[in-house]
Scaffold this motif. Structure first.
Motif, PDB file in Angstrom:
ATOM      1  N   ARG A 120       0.822  -1.218   0.000  1.00  0.00           N
ATOM      2  CA  ARG A 120       0.000   0.000   0.000  1.00  0.00           C
ATOM      3  C   ARG A 120       0.856   1.268   0.000  1.00  0.00           C
ATOM      4  O   ARG A 120       0.587   2.235   0.705  1.00  0.00           O
ATOM      5  N   CYS A 121       1.916   1.231  -0.793  1.00  0.00           N
ATOM      6  CA  CYS A 121       2.807   2.391  -0.908  1.00  0.00           C
ATOM      7  C   CYS A 121       2.830   2.874  -2.354  1.00  0.00           C
ATOM      8  O   CYS A 121       2.996   2.068  -3.279  1.00  0.00           O
ATOM      9  N   VAL A 122       2.654   4.177  -2.545  1.00  0.00           N
ATOM     10  CA  VAL A 122       2.681   4.749  -3.891  1.00  0.00           C
ATOM     11  C   VAL A 122       3.636   5.940  -3.917  1.00  0.00           C
ATOM     12  O   VAL A 122       3.770   6.659  -2.921  1.00  0.00           O
ATOM     13  N   PRO A 123       4.314   6.149  -5.035  1.00  0.00           N
ATOM     14  CA  PRO A 123       5.208   7.305  -5.132  1.00  0.00           C
ATOM     15  C   PRO A 123       4.457   8.581  -5.503  1.00  0.00           C
ATOM     16  O   PRO A 123       3.364   8.531  -6.076  1.00  0.00           O
ATOM     17  N   ILE A 124       5.059   9.698  -5.167  1.00  0.00           N
ATOM     18  CA  ILE A 124       4.618  10.995  -5.669  1.00  0.00           C
ATOM     19  C   ILE A 124       5.494  11.320  -6.871  1.00  0.00           C
ATOM     20  O   ILE A 124       6.720  11.260  -6.794  1.00  0.00           O
ATOM     21  N   ALA A 125       4.885  11.647  -8.005  1.00  0.00           N
ATOM     22  CA  ALA A 125       5.625  11.854  -9.246  1.00  0.00           C
ATOM     23  C   ALA A 125       5.239  13.178  -9.886  1.00  0.00           C
ATOM     24  O   ALA A 125       4.168  13.736  -9.614  1.00  0.00           O
ATOM     25  N   LYS A 126       6.120  13.669 -10.747  1.00  0.00           N
ATOM     26  CA  LYS A 126       5.800  14.897 -11.479  1.00  0.00           C
ATOM     27  C   LYS A 126       4.656  14.619 -12.445  1.00  0.00           C
ATOM     28  O   LYS A 126       4.527  13.520 -12.991  1.00  0.00           O
TER      29      LYS A 126
END
Length: 231
Positions: A120-126
């Motif tokens: 349940r981990c997601v990255p923050i992306a441009k």
């Protein structure tokens, strides 16, 4: 439209020339090898995203789809002969939201991220990644959080929403606090967003450091020698 026999001959000769030149460039030019490897790396990810999209679309936009992307990407390190050694994975908090902060060297960071990505981990992306063809759509379906770095007000608003999501939906967030890729092996000054997010949500920060790739990869030198000897 009919092509004259002479035209077919020219096309055949060009094809044979191309088939000869590609291996020659591969063995004789480190720069050409770098571009071939990176082209395949990016192209393969786009192809895998095409395969992942219909599977992820069953759930719709859902953080659980990140498990599907991770499963499909884990093998890429073997294609390039890259060995990944994980240390300290036991430091991840077992059952609570948190913010992961990590250094950012190149697109190869994706391999390290997939190796240790918690549930349940997601990255923050441009936000630009959203328009990267099939990869952008697959990331959106997996719940990746997109931020427009040029519009500070929008970015702050998104981070406030993320803080609420961390707590209400038991989500972890992966942030690259340098804000951009840094290819020289050092670290850039951190931007404050990740730390404001952790304070606002009152969750811990988990730091992750990816070792320098300088032994086998350097964008400036057009060098990518993984799988070609000791690393």
């Amino acid at each position: 439209m009919e092509l004259w026999p002479g035209v077919w001959t020219v096309l055949l000769l060009l094809l044979l020339l191309l088939l000869f030149l590609l291996p020659a460039l591969w063995f004789c030019s480190p720069s050409a090898k770098y571009f071939f490897k990176m082209a395949f790396y990016n192209g393969w990810i786009l192809f895998l995203a095409v395969l992942a999209i219909p599977v992820c679309a069953v759930r719709g936009r859902n953080v659980e789809n990140m498990k599907i992307l991770r499963l499909m990407l884990l093998h890429i390190k073997y294609l390039y002969g890259i060995r990944v050694e994980v240390r300290g994975a036991h430091h991840f908090p077992p059952s609570q939201p948190y913010v992961v902060v990590s250094n950012h060297q190149s697109s190869l960071d994706l391999l390290g991220m997939m190796e240790v990505l918690p549930g349940r981990c997601v990255p923050i992306a441009k936000r630009e990644l959203l328009w990267a063809g099939s990869a952008g759509l697959a990331c959106w379906l997996a719940g990746v959080i997109f931020i427009d770095r040029k519009r500070t007000g929008d970015a702050i608003s998104v981070m406030s929403e993320v803080a609420q999501t961390l707590l209400t939906q038991d989500v972890r967030v992966w942030v690259f606090p340098e804000g951009t890729r840094n290819h020289n092996g050092s670290m850039l000054p951190f931007k404050r967003g990740a730390f404001h997010l952790a304070v606002q949500a009152q969750v811990p920060i988990v730091p992750i450091v990816m070792s320098s790739y300088q032994d086998f990869y350097c964008k400036k030198e057009r060098r990518f020698t993984s799988g070609e000897g000791p690393e």
